[in-house]
Write an enzyme that holds these catalytic residues in place. Structure first.
Site, PDB file in Angstrom:
ATOM      1  N   HIS A  60      -1.815  -7.722   3.022  1.00 20.81           N
ATOM      2  CA  HIS A  60      -0.127  -6.883   3.493  1.00 20.81           C
ATOM      3  C   HIS A  60       0.626  -7.362   1.981  1.00 20.81           C
ATOM      4  CE1 HIS A  60       1.708  -3.165   5.367  1.00 20.81           C
ATOM      5  NE2 HIS A  60       1.516  -3.736   3.885  1.00 20.81           N
ATOM      6  N   HIS A  62       2.024  -5.122  -2.101  1.00 17.49           N
ATOM      7  CA  HIS A  62       2.594  -4.091  -2.928  1.00 17.49           C
ATOM      8  C   HIS A  62       3.110  -4.790  -4.189  1.00 17.49           C
ATOM      9  CE1 HIS A  62       3.693  -1.349   0.818  1.00 17.49           C
ATOM     10  NE2 HIS A  62       3.385  -2.413   1.569  1.00 17.49           N
ATOM     11  N   LEU A  63       2.287  -4.576  -4.849  1.00 23.38           N
ATOM     12  CA  LEU A  63       2.115  -5.091  -6.049  1.00 23.38           C
ATOM     13  C   LEU A  63       3.274  -3.265  -7.696  1.00 23.38           C
ATOM     14  CD1 LEU A  63      -1.541  -6.799  -7.020  1.00 23.38           C
ATOM     15  CD2 LEU A  63       1.214  -7.859  -5.806  1.00 23.38           C
ATOM     16  N   ARG A  64       3.277  -3.038  -6.620  1.00 18.20           N
ATOM     17  CA  ARG A  64       3.862  -1.370  -7.284  1.00 18.20           C
ATOM     18  C   ARG A  64       3.226  -1.387  -8.725  1.00 18.20           C
ATOM     19  NH1 ARG A  64       6.672  -0.659  -2.759  1.00 18.20           N
ATOM     20  NH2 ARG A  64       8.250  -1.923  -2.338  1.00 18.20           N
ATOM     21  N   ASN A  94       0.731   2.512  -2.159  1.00 18.32           N
ATOM     22  CA  ASN A  94       1.812   3.320  -3.015  1.00 18.32           C
ATOM     23  C   ASN A  94       2.965   2.689  -4.032  1.00 18.32           C
ATOM     24  OD1 ASN A  94       2.601   0.847  -1.801  1.00 18.32           O
ATOM     25  ND2 ASN A  94       4.626   1.488  -1.138  1.00 18.32           N
ATOM     26  N   HIS A 179       0.209   2.023   9.317  1.00 16.27           N
ATOM     27  CA  HIS A 179       1.708   2.078   9.315  1.00 16.27           C
ATOM     28  C   HIS A 179       2.048   2.702  10.520  1.00 16.27           C
ATOM     29  CE1 HIS A 179       5.209   2.098   6.991  1.00 16.27           C
ATOM     30  NE2 HIS A 179       5.799   2.676   7.655  1.00 16.27           N
ATOM     31  N   HIS A 232       1.790  -4.772  10.014  1.00 15.77           N
ATOM     32  CA  HIS A 232       3.593  -5.170  11.019  1.00 15.77           C
ATOM     33  C   HIS A 232       3.197  -5.068  12.039  1.00 15.77           C
ATOM     34  CE1 HIS A 232       4.310  -1.357   8.997  1.00 15.77           C
ATOM     35  NE2 HIS A 232       4.100  -2.105   7.732  1.00 15.77           N
ATOM     36  N   ASN A 278      10.783  -2.744   6.731  1.00 17.56           N
ATOM     37  CA  ASN A 278       9.933  -1.344   7.373  1.00 17.56           C
ATOM     38  C   ASN A 278       8.782  -2.209   8.146  1.00 17.56           C
ATOM     39  OD1 ASN A 278       9.970   0.521   9.207  1.00 17.56           O
ATOM     40  ND2 ASN A 278       9.481   2.051   7.357  1.00 17.56           N
ATOM     41  N   ASP A 305       3.690  -8.404   3.465  1.00 10.90           N
ATOM     42  CA  ASP A 305       3.426  -6.994   3.364  1.00 10.90           C
ATOM     43  C   ASP A 305       4.922  -7.513   2.340  1.00 10.90           C
ATOM     44  OD1 ASP A 305       4.600  -4.523   3.120  1.00 10.90           O
ATOM     45  OD2 ASP A 305       5.396  -3.981   5.104  1.00 10.90           O
TER      46      ASP A 305
HETATM   47 ZN   LIG Z   1       4.326  -0.200   6.232  1.00 11.27          ZN
HETATM   48 ZN   LIG Z   2       3.532  -2.321   3.309  1.00 11.38          ZN
END
Ligand SMILES: [Zn+2]
Ligand SMILES: [Zn+2]
Lengths: 423, 178, 312
Positions: A60, A62-64, A94, A179, A232, A278, A305
């Site tokens: 999990h 986020h590489l953006r 995302n 999520h 998470h 979050n 995360d």
């Molecule tokens: Zn999440």
């Molecule tokens: Zn996440």
């Protein structure tokens, strides 16, 4: 091309291994594991005193990239991964545009292959544009390389949409990553609801916001027979819900992050936005429950995360700061801390970082079996070091652990037989 | 470091000094008409109260007595370690009065400057006079007392201490030398 | 004892002695407000910036008068908005103001922790004039000052605070302040207005006004926000007034000599019935008057004394 990793303590839970062995790598694959392998013409890496594990798998992140490269990109993110001993990671959709199309999936995979320092497995979105209205083209996305589907960052608000997502993903044999968050109960909250939020005057997010949707999604998994992975988990209740669901045979797995098993909402005192994420940091009771869940197998994976944010998005009033912290470079020592604190034994801890997440993602990693791709992490488990945010490989420096002393890190990270990180 | 203590005035000495100051005040002001005493917190306030009694014994009249705290008028706001502010209590009008400011020790003159500022903010007096028990020198401002109990040349690092008893009556004056 | 703070960010961090020192200092400054010439030169040459991100005529005016009576140069800046999207960040604004070399920034901000944020980033002193739902120290100090004035001492008193506890920064500061000074603090309000864990701050929580004010020495009523964002907390102002307004003969439950307080501005007929709002037990105007003295004390104390790593 031959490499011999000599005299390390090989911990490979996938193959129930924990002993001093040499590993011979030939042409990027594991060729042999045995005591005292003759090096011949192989390059010898002395691993005496080190722990040798399958390359770590972070399911999990986020590489953006694409879209928010000012926070992180595939190059910097995978470099941070390599520095943290992580050779495989799954990245959430995302981005901008959202990974709901083959083009984005291929872009991620190609860029990672060509310029990355780790294997990147994209997770596609459940709904187009992550707007909760139409299913994404999961079949084609799976063919293109997506290993699962999630609208992470946002919950799928509509129950029926989540049901359809599970049913449809199940058609292609991939999990849905939920999520779990009821936004109507979050209602603008910025930290865990409790005596600390009351004292700090910050609007709280009650545990029910997480538990209620976790319960819904578990029941939907039960209804549809699909594989649900709960991202998470941070509350006592969520851990309990997953534990019960597993006991009655629901196809549910879940992960926990290091910050949720290391920190409580007490850390928010001081209003430092590097403790804003979050789900939010919860109470000691929740931390204890997450640790118990890791110990008894309720929780299947430790994932970061990893959520990079630019300093300008964090250096603001707490209530308006963005959610999330980076984690790739502190994943390993924080997990080892659970071993030091006797929550987990080493083999269990490594399983949570290797074969277990690999299995959920359905990827052929997280193992040192003969014939497997030689993704290998060499760990010095005793080295003490201090986290310095400025020195992180990630583009963003939003760590919760700046200035903290850690014990243990990856000294060498090998990706398909090639060293991608060394210290 | 050992501190050497030298007695400058004993109780009788203090009383004699105050009596002399009282006579000088009455003589200079030709009686008690429009005369008011204002003591500077805290030593000056105690002495002013004693002076009021002495004047009353001589003249049979209790002159009005006020207390002024000069903290708000001091010029060393940023270098003080003690920020306590005392109360100012002047329950009468100052306009056209002859004010005798009373303090225990006169040193640089800065306290008196502050006190004059404080008094002037409360009304426009006819004049301001200054009564001091000990003048130890080292003036940093052009200020000169009208009534002096005792002139005492001192070194800068020496201290003058006026001892008061439980009833705030001055008992003695000591010089402290390190 | 002396107290020489660089900032005043909240009551939580203050000791009982420090609170008493502030109140004693305010006592000395109070006299100035009754003079014909209401001005002393104490803060001559000091610049005080009132940086208000929320409209608050009362608090801002009170700080402004306090500064002026101490001869400080006071400047009011009304800022609006506080999000990255709106351009200038809080830090940008603060640095801009800092470039003008103020000595003290008095800040009101909608975000909890905003004053601490500012204090951590600027060289000058910061006084919290209310941050989000966190603290409002000068209000709590003037409340304590007013109670002390009427009751002599705060030790042993019972103080009931009624209203929207959740969204009140005043309550948090009041609980710290009054409990440190030895009062028993009781809170009352509908369940929707009582935040979880508030009792950990040092108070007792009641679900009805009557139990809270029974035999109380002080009854403090909070202002009800008629319009709030988000889900409504009460069905109607009418119902609120009936159950949680201080009206009719409810004050008979409190001690005979109990006083009624309110941080203002009051909603007549909602949290306070008109008879009580105009009654003899009401000390609301004293609170306002004392607010100036307390704020003078705060400005003086942060401006004065040798501060660490700073020359002034
Ligand atoms: Zn999440
Ligand atoms: Zn996440």
């Amino acid at each position: 091309m031959k490499i011999l990793i000599k005299s390390g303590r090989v911990v490979d839970p996938a193959n129930k291994l924990d002993k001093k062995l040499d590993i011979l790598v030939v042409d990027g694959k594991i060729a042999e594991l045995a005591a005292n392998i003759d090096p011949g013409n192989a390059e010898v890496i002395n691993a005496a005193g080190l722990i040798v594990t399958p390359g770590l798998v972070d399911m999990h992140t986020h590489l953006r990239d694409p879209g928010y490269e000012y926070k992180e990109d595939i190059i910097s993110g995978t470099r941070a991964a390599a520095a943290g001993g992580v050779t495989s990671l799954a990245c959430m959709p995302n981005t901008s545009p959202v990974n709901d199309s083959l083009a984005v999936t291929q872009y991620i995979i190609t860029k990672a292959k060509e310029q990355g320092s780790a294997n990147v497995f994209p997770i596609g979105s459940i709904t187009k544009g992550m707007n909760g209205e139409l299913l994404a083209e999961m079949g084609e996305l799976k063919e293109g390389g997506c290993v699962g589907f999630s609208d992470d960052g946002l919950p799928v608000i509509n129950g029926e949409m989540m049901r359809r997502g599970l049913e449809y993903a199940n058609t292609f044999g991939v999990p849905i990553f939920t999520h779990a968050e009821d936004l109507s109960l979050v209602a603008g909250g910025s930290m865990n609801e409790g005596s600390v939020s009351t004292e700090l005057g910050l609007k709280g997010i009650p545990w029910v916001a997480e538990d209620a949707v976790t319960a819904r999604d578990i029941m939907l998994a039960e209804l549809t027979g699909a594989h649900l992975h709960v991202c998470h988990v941070s509350t006592k209740g969520s851990v309990e819900l997953v534990r019960h669901a597993k006991a009655r045979g629901v196809r549910v797995t879940c992960e926990a992050t290091p910050h949720h098993f290391m920190l409580t909402d007490e850390a928010v005192r001081g209003y430092n936005a590097n403790f804003k994420m979050n789900p939010p940091l919860r109470t000691q009771e929740d931390v204890d429950a997450v640790r118990a869940g890791l110990a008894d197998g309720t929780i299947d994976a430790i994932a970061t995360d990893h959520a990079p944010h630019h300093i300008d998005e964090k250096n603001v009033e707490f209530a308006i700061a963005m959610n999330g912290v980076v984690g790739l470079e502190t994943l390993l020592p924080l997990t080892l801390k659970l071993v030091a604190e006797k929550v987990l034994d080493l083999s269990k801890a490594i399983a949570l970082l290797t074969c277990q997440p690999a299995e959920i993602l359905g990827i052929d990693r997280g193992t040192l079996a003969v014939g497997a791709v030689a993704d290998i992490t060499l760990i010095n488990p005793n080295k003490e070091w201090t986290v310095e945010a400025d020195k992180l490989h990630s583009k963003s420096k939003n760590t919760s652990f700046d200035g903290q002393t850690m014990r243990g890190y990856a000294v060498r990270t090998i990706l398909a037989g090639k060293t991608v990180f060394e210290r | 470091m050992a501190t050497e203590t030298i007695e400058i005035l004993d109780t009788d000495g203090v009383n004699r000094a105050l009596t002399r100051i009282a006579h000088e005040i009455l003589e200079h002001n030709k009686g008690v008409e429009d005369l008011v005493l204002i003591g500077i917190r805290t030593g000056g306030a105690y002495l002013a109260s004693q002076l009021q009694q002495v004047i009353s014994a001589i003249e049979g009249v209790k002159v009005p007595l006020g207390i002024i705290d000069v903290t708000m008028y001091r010029d060393d706001l940023c270098s003080r370690s003690d920020l306590a502010v005392g109360q100012t209590d002047i329950p009468f009008r100052l306009r056209d009065q002859k004010i005798v400011l009373v303090d225990d020790v006169l040193f640089t003159g800065r306290t008196i400057r502050a006190a004059m500022g404080a008094v002037m903010d409360l009304g426009r007096p006819q004049n301001i006079q200054l009564a001091i028990l000990i003048d130890r020198g080292h003036r940093e401002l052009p200020i000169r007392p009208d009534y002096i109990g005792r002139n005492l040349p001192t070194a800068r690092n020496e201290q003058i201490k006026v001892d008061f008893d439980d009833l705030n009556t001055a008992q003695a004056v000591h010089l402290l030398r390190n | 004892m002396s107290f020489n703070p660089k900032h005043i960010l909240g009551i939580k961090d203050l000791s009982t002695d420090e609170i008493n020192f502030i109140l004693d200092t305010a006592d000395s400054f109070k006299e100035i407000n009754t003079r014909q010439i209401k001005k002393v030169p104490t803060l001559r040459g000091k610049t005080v910036v009132n940086l208000f991100y929320e409209a608050s005529t009362r608090t801002r005016t009170s700080f402004e008068i306090a500064g002026k009576r101490l001869s400080a140069d006071t400047v009011n800046i009304s800022a609006s908005g506080s999000s990255v999207a709106k351009g200038e960040t809080l830090e940008d604004t603060a640095k801009n103001i800092q470039a003008m070399h103020p000595d003290i920034i008095v800040m009101r901000h909608g975000a909890s922790g905003a004053c601490q944020y500012l204090a951590e980033r600027l060289d000058c002193s910061v006084i919290n004039a209310g941050d989000g739902m966190h603290e409002h120290p000068s209000q709590a100090l003037l409340d304590a000052f007013t109670i002390r004035q009427h009751k002599g001492s705060i030790e042993g008193l019972t103080v009931a605070i009624v209203g929207d506890i959740t969204h009140s920064r005043v309550v948090r500061s009041d609980i710290y302040c009054l409990s440190k000074l030895g009062a028993k603090v009781r809170l009352a309000g509908p369940g929707t207005m009582l935040p979880p864990g508030i009792e950990k701050l040092g108070c007792e929580v009641f679900n009805n006004l009557e139990d809270a004010i029974r035999d109380a020495d002080v009854v403090m009523m909070l202002r009800i926000q008629r319009e709030r964002q988000g889900t409504p907390l009460i069905p109607s102002v009418r119902e609120y007034a009936r159950f949680f307004g201080l009206n009719g003969n409810k004050m008979d439950l409190a001690k005979k000599d109990a006083i009624v307080m309110h941080p203002g501005p009051i909603n007549r007929g909602v949290e306070l019935g008109t008879a009580i709002a105009d009654g003899p037990q009401n000390v609301i105007l004293n609170q306002v008057e004392n607010g100036v003295a307390v704020r003078m004390a705060l400005l003086y104390l942060v401006a004065g004394g040798e501060k660490l790593q700073e020359d002034c």
